[in-house]
Every structure is written in structure tokens, then in C-alpha cells.
Scaffold this motif. Structure first.
Motif, PDB file in Angstrom:
ATOM      1  N   GLN A   1      16.676 -28.849  47.440  1.00  0.00           N
ATOM      2  CA  GLN A   1      17.265 -27.703  46.733  1.00  0.00           C
ATOM      3  C   GLN A   1      18.722 -27.570  47.164  1.00  0.00           C
ATOM      4  O   GLN A   1      19.077 -27.874  48.314  1.00  0.00           O
TER       5      GLN A   1
ATOM      6  N   ALA B   1      24.420 -21.283  46.311  1.00  0.00           N
ATOM      7  CA  ALA B   1      24.263 -21.935  45.011  1.00  0.00           C
ATOM      8  C   ALA B   1      23.599 -21.002  44.001  1.00  0.00           C
ATOM      9  O   ALA B   1      23.962 -20.970  42.821  1.00  0.00           O
ATOM     10  N   ALA B   2      22.635 -20.214  44.476  1.00  0.00           N
ATOM     11  CA  ALA B   2      21.912 -19.301  43.569  1.00  0.00           C
ATOM     12  C   ALA B   2      22.859 -18.273  42.954  1.00  0.00           C
ATOM     13  O   ALA B   2      22.634 -17.805  41.836  1.00  0.00           O
ATOM     14  N   ASP B   3      23.944 -17.942  43.685  1.00  0.00           N
ATOM     15  CA  ASP B   3      24.899 -16.952  43.167  1.00  0.00           C
ATOM     16  C   ASP B   3      25.868 -17.550  42.157  1.00  0.00           C
ATOM     17  O   ASP B   3      26.555 -16.807  41.447  1.00  0.00           O
ATOM     18  N   CYS B   4      25.971 -18.878  42.134  1.00  0.00           N
ATOM     19  CA  CYS B   4      26.896 -19.486  41.169  1.00  0.00           C
ATOM     20  C   CYS B   4      26.188 -20.486  40.258  1.00  0.00           C
ATOM     21  O   CYS B   4      26.817 -21.419  39.756  1.00  0.00           O
ATOM     22  N   GLN B   5      24.898 -20.283  40.036  1.00  0.00           N
ATOM     23  CA  GLN B   5      24.130 -21.176  39.143  1.00  0.00           C
ATOM     24  C   GLN B   5      24.762 -21.247  37.756  1.00  0.00           C
ATOM     25  O   GLN B   5      24.935 -22.324  37.185  1.00  0.00           O
ATOM     26  N   GLU B   6      25.148 -20.092  37.234  1.00  0.00           N
ATOM     27  CA  GLU B   6      25.743 -20.031  35.892  1.00  0.00           C
ATOM     28  C   GLU B   6      27.040 -20.853  35.825  1.00  0.00           C
ATOM     29  O   GLU B   6      27.271 -21.596  34.874  1.00  0.00           O
TER      30      GLU B   6
ATOM     31  N   ILE C   1      27.921 -23.340  37.850  1.00  0.00           N
ATOM     32  CA  ILE C   1      27.583 -24.763  38.008  1.00  0.00           C
ATOM     33  C   ILE C   1      27.104 -25.330  36.676  1.00  0.00           C
ATOM     34  O   ILE C   1      27.543 -26.401  36.231  1.00  0.00           O
ATOM     35  N   GLU C   2      26.209 -24.595  36.005  1.00  0.00           N
ATOM     36  CA  GLU C   2      25.663 -25.074  34.726  1.00  0.00           C
ATOM     37  C   GLU C   2      26.746 -25.151  33.657  1.00  0.00           C
ATOM     38  O   GLU C   2      26.761 -26.086  32.850  1.00  0.00           O
TER      39      GLU C   2
ATOM     40  N   ALA D   1      15.695 -23.967  37.313  1.00  0.00           N
ATOM     41  CA  ALA D   1      16.036 -22.917  38.292  1.00  0.00           C
ATOM     42  C   ALA D   1      15.507 -23.209  39.693  1.00  0.00           C
ATOM     43  O   ALA D   1      16.067 -22.727  40.691  1.00  0.00           O
TER      44      ALA D   1
ATOM     45  N   TYR E   1      17.790 -24.422  42.683  1.00  0.00           N
ATOM     46  CA  TYR E   1      18.685 -23.538  43.426  1.00  0.00           C
ATOM     47  C   TYR E   1      17.909 -22.782  44.512  1.00  0.00           C
ATOM     48  O   TYR E   1      17.005 -22.007  44.201  1.00  0.00           O
TER      49      TYR E   1
ATOM     50  N   GLN F   1      16.704 -20.139  46.862  1.00  0.00           N
ATOM     51  CA  GLN F   1      16.773 -18.676  46.788  1.00  0.00           C
ATOM     52  C   GLN F   1      16.758 -18.093  48.200  1.00  0.00           C
ATOM     53  O   GLN F   1      15.770 -18.184  48.897  1.00  0.00           O
TER      54      GLN F   1
END
Length: 282
Positions: free
Chosen positions: A55, A246-251, A253-254, A276, A279, A281
């Protein structure tokens, strides 16, 4: 990492295992030799899409790619037409980003210029001697190349900042290139607590390193001998070392990889964007 190793925490044991080539990294991950690893985000995508239990914990560095040259004639991506440019790692993140920017600026990467593939030390050496006029380099390699060239009387400049060029082609003035970060292997085995402690310590170490570049240089060289202290000191102002979960900037990154996939072959990103679960958590 070097700062963390020099300043050990009671609740976090750290053993650093340097790697220099992608296949070496792959072997370390697939043999469960490490719990966590620094890696280009594209490598993390490919490993995850192959079914490996990893992850993405954070994005540690953003868009630290530059075109270096001793010449002033290039002021835009389009100005690279007719030039010979060195890039590291065919099919890797440097290559994919550079090709995308060329195409989006109306430059055919296979016809309008000559891209040659050299590893970072070779590209740096050829820039220093003047044998090579243009190269895409990351940090601290662009700083190493600059200092080495200066010894021979060649003054290199960062003529293009590829993150700034990315902002221009996407029309988003705050767009960033999520370049590399840390992955965790078998996170359930390691435990959320340990990963959270790592991120907390890594963020604090980053803040110290960014604020104390002269003191950071020798510490880094001690643990990663190919990263020379003067180059490390210079590179920190260009490295965009800014770890975020990474979970805070998933959008973000995608969005970046969706844009990149307009020109990148699907297999270069592991065939698809990860789901999802990729990433971590916190």
C-alpha cells in the motif's frame, strides 16, 4: 531517512537498505526483505496491480525533474525540437512525463528530437564535459551534475522545470507531479501503529532536513555515499521534499495519472489505476 538513522527513536527501529536499480528494488519487495520502501509511484502501481500486498503510505517528493543545459536557447518545451536530450529509464516516470509534455506541446518525441537513454551518472558526466547539451535529471542528480560541471568550467542551468511545464499543459497552476513515496508491505503484519510512527518521524525529519541543508549534507553522504554532501545541500531547494499521507492526496494522484495515461502506454502504469485499497488508511 539518514537523519532518522542518526537520531533513533525509542519506539521505532530503522535499518536502511539502499537500492539503486528498479530490479534490485523489485527483488527486495517480492522476497519480503523489507517492511517499507521508497519507490517511484509508477513502480508502486505496477507491483500492486501484480497482486503484491503493498500500500502507498505517502508521497514524499513532488515534481523534482529538470532539463539541464549549459545553453540558454531553450525557454519552452517546444524549443527542444531538433535537440538531443538524455533521459533516464526508458518507460519510467522521467520518460513518461517528458514524453507527455513534448506531445502536449506539439513535439513528436520520436521524430522532432532525439531522445537517448543514459543512466544518471553517465548523463551527468557527459553534461560536465560538454559532450551532452540537454538532460532530464532529478534531484540530487541535477545538483551533482551542476557541481561536477562547474569543476570543468561548464555552468549548467535548469532551463525547464517539468512541474511548471506540467502546470502549463494542464492549465492548473497548483498541479503537482506525485513522483515518489513510501510503500508498506503486508501492512497488517507490520501494524498501523508502526506505519503511523514512521510517517510522523519521517515528516519531522523532513522538516529538519529542509531547514538545515548544510548540516543535512554530511549526514546523507554517510548513509548514501553516492550522494555527496555539497550536492545534497544544494539540491534541497529544488527537491520538493514534502511528505503527505497518500490517502489525503488520492484525488491528486489519480488526476495526475489520468492525465499521464493520455500518452503513456497502459502497461507503464501497470494496466490500470489502482483501487482505493492501494492507499494506506492511517
Amino acid at each position: 531517512l539518514a537523519y532518522m538513522a542518526e537520531n533513533p527513536a525509542d519506539d521505532l527501529t530503522l535499518e536502511i537498505k539502499p537500492w539503486q536499480k528498479g530490479d534490485q528494488l523489485l527483488a527486495m519487495i517480492t522476497s519480503n526483505e523489507v517492511n517499507m520502501s521508497a519507490t517511484p509511484i509508477t513502480n508502486a502501481f505496477m507491483l500492486y496491480n501484480k497482486g503484491i500486498d503493498i500500500q502507498l503510505v505517502n508521497v514524499a517528493v513532488w515534481g523534482m525533474l529538470y532539463v539541464l543545459s549549459p545553453e540558454d536557447s531553450v525557454q519552452s518545451v517546444a524549443d527542444l525540437k531538433g535537440k538531443q536530450v538524455s533521459v533516464t529509464g526508458q518507460g519510467g516516470i522521467h520518460d513518461l512525463v517528458f514524453r507527455h509534455l513534448l506531445i502536449q506541446n506539439g513535439v513528436d518525441p520520436d521524430k522532432d528530437l532525439e531522445i537517448i537513454y543514459l543512466d544518471l551518472p553517465e548523463a551527468s558526466a557527459k553534461l560536465a564535459t560538454g559532450e551532452l547539451k540537454y538532460a532530464v535529471l532529478n534531484e540530487p542528480n541535477s545538483s551533482m551534475a551542476t557541481l561536477n560541471a562547474r569543476k570543468g568550467g561548464v555552468e549548467l542551468k535548469r532551463v525547464l522545470d517539468l512541474q511548471e511545464e506540467w502546470q502549463k499543459v494542464t492549465g492548473q497552476e497548483k498541479a503537482r507531479i506525485p513522483q515518489a513515496g513510501f510503500v508498506v508491505l503486508n501492512s497488517e503484519q507490520l501494524g498501523k501503529n508502526a506505519v503511523a510512527k514512521f510517517q510522523e518521524r519521517f515528516s519531522a525529519a523532513t522538516e529538519w532536513v529542509n531547514n538545515n541543508p548544510a548540516e543535512a549534507g554530511p549526514i546523507v553522504e554517510k548513509h548514501f555515499e553516492w550522494m555527496k554532501a555539497p550536492a545534497v545541500e544544494q539540491s534541497l531547494q529544488y527537491a520538493r521534499l514534502n511528505p503527505e499521507w497518500a490517502a489525503d492526496c488520492q484525488e491528486e494522484i489519480e488526476a495526475f495519472f489520468t492525465e499521464l495515461s493520455k500518452t503513456a502506454p497502459p502497461e507503464a502504469l501497470g494496466g490500470k489505476l489502482p483501487d482505493a485499497e492501494f492507499y494506506f488508511q492511517p
